[in-house]
Scaffold this active site. Structure first.
Site, PDB file in Angstrom:
ATOM      1  CG  ASP A  76      -6.201  -5.831   7.304  1.00  8.78           C
ATOM      2  OD1 ASP A  76      -5.267  -6.693   7.033  1.00  8.78           O
ATOM      3  OD2 ASP A  76      -5.759  -4.845   8.265  1.00  8.78           O
ATOM      4  CD  GLU A 168       2.601  -6.953   2.188  1.00 13.84           C
ATOM      5  OE1 GLU A 168       3.194  -7.628   2.834  1.00 13.84           O
ATOM      6  OE2 GLU A 168       1.128  -7.030   2.055  1.00 13.84           O
TER       7      GLU A 168
END
Length: 305
Positions: A76, A168
């Site tokens: 990623d 997150e």
């Protein structure tokens, strides 16, 4: 020689010897304490710094180590990777297998698009990778604002992975239930557009603390858990981000490495199909309106019939 001189001379010659036994004893004590301190410091350094991060030290300075039993590898990326040499990356290998997929950061919050997104997203497909685009959740805007911004800036195509929500953090002033409803709102809005379940990215402790609810069970999970031999999340998962210090040809510096929990055929089956892209949406002008009044709902229902 006078009596007084003889007395002074006698005093000079009769001075007692220095007693060094006490000094030597104190010296031995200091050496013992220094040795004990060195042992204690070494033990503390190992317990608190080396042992917990042993996999990170090995990842940084040792030979590359990859999770065993998985054959589908990916990465990623975002602007942090800078200018990527896609020709070199296309031929890069992890554990003697070629890269298969690339996740690209697209948006964040309701007003930020990654400066390298368009180029990275385009080049990932040109290089033959299965690609995906992810949105980084922000606590500074609502789910609807963020979903609208993502759908406005990202155009997924057939063969791309489902949209990804990277979550997150939870607002401190929001309960877990309220937070879950916000996450579900984003997921439902984006799911309505692409007719597939978005992927949820988070680290495993965050998942256990804030997203352990049956309403999230049907969504594919991309779990971040670094420097371990096996991911410790006990639920079902599709992707595992296992390190943030990967090194590959074509990328300067470190890059996140991921694996897919399945075969390449399974990965292809997860991608968006053309008929899902062709599903009608409710785009009006330059923005997306997800709220309909009663008359709009009746009109929409008539058209679908």
């Amino acid at each position: 020689m006078s009596h007084s001189k003889r007395k002074r001379l006698h005093n000079k010659t009769k001075q007692p010897a220095l007693n060094t036994n006490g000094w030597k004893s104190r010296s031995y004590v200091w050496w013992i304490l220094a040795g004990v301190g060195a042992v204690a410091w070494t033990w503390a350094a190992y317990v608190f710094f080396v042992q917990p991060f042993g996999f990170r030290w090995r990842a940084l300075f040792g030979d590359p180590s990859y999770p065993k039993g998985y054959e589908i590898h990916g990465i990623d990326i975002s602007h942090h990777q800078g200018d990527i040499d896609w020709i070199k990356l296309r031929n890069a290998m992890i554990d003697k297998t070629y890269l298969r997929f690339v996740m690209v950061k697209a948006t964040e919050g309701s007003d930020y698009i990654d400066e390298c997104f368009e180029k990275n997203f385009r080049e990932a497909r040109n290089a033959g990778f299965i690609r995906g685009a992810y949105h980084y959740w922000s606590v500074l805007s609502t789910a609807r604002e963020q979903a609208s911004f993502f759908l406005d800036k990202v155009n997924l195509e057939a063969g791309d992975l489902p949209p990804v929500l990277d979550v997150e953090q939870k607002p401190n002033d929001m309960s877990v239930e309220e937070f879950q409803l916000e996450i579900l709102a984003w997921l439902h809005i984006v799911e309505d557009r692409y007719q597939c379940k978005p992927i949820i990215y988070t680290y495993y402790k965050f998942k256990e603390n804030f997203l352990s609810d049956s309403r999230f069970d049907d969504y594919p999970y991309w779990i971040a858990h670094y420097y371990v031999e096996e991911v410790q999340y006990q639920g079902k998962w599709k992707f595992w981000q296992h390190t943030d210090v990967g090194k590959l040809p074509g990328i300067k510096g470190f890059v996140d490495l991921d694996i897919y929990n399945g075969s390449y055929y399974d990965l292809e089956q997860l991608t968006i199909r053309q008929e899902q892209i062709d599903e009608p949406d409710f785009t009006t002008g330059d923005s997306i309106n997800y709220e309909m009044n009663d008359s709009d709902a009746q009109s929409s229902s008539t058209e679908l019939d």
